[in-house]
Write a protein that holds these residues in place. Structure first.
Motif, PDB file in Angstrom:
ATOM      1  N   SER A 281      49.695  44.988  43.920  1.00  0.00           N
ATOM      2  CA  SER A 281      48.920  43.711  44.033  1.00  0.00           C
ATOM      3  C   SER A 281      47.882  43.382  43.504  1.00  0.00           C
ATOM      4  CB  SER A 281      49.343  43.539  45.557  1.00  0.00           C
ATOM      5  OG  SER A 281      48.250  44.135  46.329  1.00  0.00           O
ATOM      6  N   PHE A 282      47.406  42.413  43.346  1.00  0.00           N
ATOM      7  CA  PHE A 282      45.932  42.223  42.983  1.00  0.00           C
ATOM      8  C   PHE A 282      44.995  42.668  43.889  1.00  0.00           C
ATOM      9  CE2 PHE A 282      42.277  39.438  42.710  1.00  0.00           C
ATOM     10  CZ  PHE A 282      42.128  39.588  41.272  1.00  0.00           C
ATOM     11  N   ARG A 283      45.344  42.367  45.202  1.00  0.00           N
ATOM     12  CA  ARG A 283      44.292  42.837  46.140  1.00  0.00           C
ATOM     13  C   ARG A 283      44.139  44.504  46.199  1.00  0.00           C
ATOM     14  NH1 ARG A 283      42.230  39.305  49.577  1.00  0.00           N
ATOM     15  NH2 ARG A 283      43.442  37.175  49.651  1.00  0.00           N
ATOM     16  N   GLN A 284      45.188  45.207  45.941  1.00  0.00           N
ATOM     17  CA  GLN A 284      45.062  46.448  46.027  1.00  0.00           C
ATOM     18  C   GLN A 284      44.484  46.989  44.906  1.00  0.00           C
ATOM     19  OE1 GLN A 284      49.200  47.607  46.265  1.00  0.00           O
ATOM     20  NE2 GLN A 284      49.229  47.571  48.369  1.00  0.00           N
ATOM     21  N   ALA A 285      44.688  46.286  43.522  1.00  0.00           N
ATOM     22  CA  ALA A 285      43.995  46.726  42.269  1.00  0.00           C
ATOM     23  C   ALA A 285      42.370  46.231  42.460  1.00  0.00           C
ATOM     24  CB  ALA A 285      44.452  45.892  41.186  1.00  0.00           C
ATOM     25  N   LEU A 286      42.221  45.301  43.123  1.00  0.00           N
ATOM     26  CA  LEU A 286      40.859  44.761  43.326  1.00  0.00           C
ATOM     27  C   LEU A 286      40.195  45.960  44.165  1.00  0.00           C
ATOM     28  CD1 LEU A 286      38.563  42.740  42.668  1.00  0.00           C
ATOM     29  CD2 LEU A 286      39.319  41.640  45.026  1.00  0.00           C
ATOM     30  N   ALA A 287      40.778  46.400  45.232  1.00  0.00           N
ATOM     31  CA  ALA A 287      40.190  47.461  46.020  1.00  0.00           C
ATOM     32  C   ALA A 287      39.991  48.698  45.560  1.00  0.00           C
ATOM     33  CB  ALA A 287      41.043  47.619  47.293  1.00  0.00           C
ATOM     34  N   ALA A 288      40.792  48.995  44.584  1.00  0.00           N
ATOM     35  CA  ALA A 288      40.583  50.155  43.469  1.00  0.00           C
ATOM     36  C   ALA A 288      39.670  50.353  42.519  1.00  0.00           C
ATOM     37  CB  ALA A 288      42.099  50.903  43.215  1.00  0.00           C
ATOM     38  N   GLY A 289      39.175  48.946  42.410  1.00  0.00           N
ATOM     39  CA  GLY A 289      37.990  48.951  41.342  1.00  0.00           C
ATOM     40  C   GLY A 289      38.873  48.662  40.043  1.00  0.00           C
ATOM     41  N   ILE A 290      40.157  48.311  39.781  1.00  0.00           N
ATOM     42  CA  ILE A 290      40.785  48.224  38.780  1.00  0.00           C
ATOM     43  C   ILE A 290      41.131  46.670  38.198  1.00  0.00           C
ATOM     44  CG2 ILE A 290      43.139  48.636  37.620  1.00  0.00           C
ATOM     45  CD1 ILE A 290      43.473  51.021  39.495  1.00  0.00           C
TER      46      ILE A 290
END
Length: 406
Positions: A281-290
């Motif tokens: 998901s977008f939020r997971q990518a954001l949290a991972a710095g991706i």
């Protein structure tokens, strides 16, 4: 004592400067909308609205030309009265109004000339003598499949056809068309486009579009479409192609948009971003710095495999592929760069300015100043290839080649 001629010139100059401020920045709200009533149009529009139309509450309050000019004459003279100067004569006020009308006429002529130039540019680029070539330029209208007519919104009551282009104020224009055609949005008929829910207006089949005609009218659908294209007033709005791409990237991939992340961004990250297993998901990518980079998006557009899987998404599809400007003779070509003026001009040409007003808030603020920033990570070779990909839109609609980026 200061001469009477001095005061007349001072007042004329004050009124003229206030007029310019009103027109270009809409500081005075509804009173600014009167100025185009003096303009006439050479476009094909009907002489009378069928069945009349109901005025909105705002439209009922629109002042007449004389009331507005009187207000500004009095306002301009307020300082003079405070200094106990003699009250101007009737001839002075007549002179002021005449100067005001002359200025309005010049503005109306400027807007008409703007449309002539834009349509001439379009016709020239579409002509057989033009060196510009792109797929679909020379095909006939009958060769355009129904699936490529889904961007044409029809208002039969006011005889208007609008080809919407995503990322070019289309949410606001769809809201205007919903109000004009009295369509139910979420079960409600709205009379003010400003109040139409933006997330609902894009619902499929909410507004009548050409691609629905086949299901409704069967074999006679194409004949009906061609008749409406002949008789109705047709318009579209465009913007600088590269700026539109930046706007699409920001809206769909920088902001939290899980639908576009899952449909497009994950694949781009995997193929161009060296990310074998992108987050779900977008939020997971954001949290991972991706984060998806603009250069990844450009690689995706330039990749020949992209269109083999299907046409570009409408948010970055070329305008000429959605609105077919070489097959359809548009009556009005608006631009996002001059949106406020063009929108008001068009509504008055259509004679619906007392029915609806174009929303002025919530506009996408992407501008050309960001091009250098976003293209900084894009190699020059890719930039030149991208221009070739969107060259038809640049030239059809009169946008200069961005040489500083090439």
């Amino acid at each position: 004592m200061v001469s009477r001629r001095y005061w007349i010139h001072l007042i004329l100059w004050t009124v003229f400067m206030v007029l310019l401020i009103i027109i270009y920045w809409n500081v005075m709200g509804t009173s600014a909308t009167f100025y185009l009533h003096s303009a006439t149009s050479t476009l094909h529009v009907r002489q009378q609205l069928e069945g009349g139309h109901q005025k909105t509450e705002l439209a009922d309050k629109e002042p007449s030309f004389l009331s507005v000019s009187d207000a500004f004459v009095n306002q301009s003279l307020a300082g003079r009265n405070a200094q106990h100067q003699p009250e101007p004569s009737k001839s002075d006020k007549v002179l002021l109004r005449r100067e005001w009308k002359n200025n309005l006429s010049a503005i109306a002529q400027k807007l008409k000339q703007r449309q002539r130039e834009r349509k001439d540019t379009l016709r020239s680029a579409c002509s057989a003598n033009s060196a510009l070539m792109f797929p679909g330029k020379n095909r006939k209208f009958d060769d355009i499949p129904d699936t490529e007519l889904k961007n044409f919104i029809v208002d039969d009551h006011h005889k208007i056809i609008y080809c919407f282009v995503p990322k070019v104020a289309c949410t606001n224009w769809k809201s205007v068309m919903a109000v004009l055609s009295e369509r139910r949005v979420g079960g409600v008929v709205y009379h003010n486009p400003q109040k139409v829910p933006g997330d609902t207006i894009h619902t499929n089949n909410l507004l009548l579009t050409f691609d629905q005609f086949r299901r409704r009218y069967g074999s006679s659908s194409r004949r009906m479409i061609k008749t409406k294209l002949q008789k109705y007033t047709k318009f579209l709005f465009v913007r600088d192609p590269f700026v539109r791409l930046i706007s699409a990237f920001r809206n769909k991939f920088v902001e939290n948009n899980d639908v576009f992340y899952k449909q497009y961004a994950r694949g781009m990250l995997q193929k161009y971003g060296k990310c074998p297993k992108p987050p779900a998901s977008f939020r997971q990518a954001l949290a991972a710095g991706i984060r998806l980079k603009f250069s990844h998006f450009i690689q995706y557009l330039l990749d020949p495999e992209t269109e083999k899987r299907g046409p570009y998404d409408p948010h970055w599809r070329q305008v000429h592929r959605m609105c077919h400007p070489c097959q359809i003779n548009y009556d009005f070509v608006g631009k996002l760069e001059t949106l406020d003026e063009d929108a008001e001009h068009l509504l008055r040409i259509l004679r619906v300015d007392n029915v609806v007003r174009f929303p002025v808030s919530g506009r996408n603020q992407t501008n050309r100043n960001w091009e250098q920033e976003y293209f900084a990570g894009v190699p020059y070779k890719w930039r030149r290839q991208l221009y070739k990909l969107y060259e038809a839109d640049f030239r059809l609609f009169g946008y200069d080649k961005p040489k500083e980026l090439m």
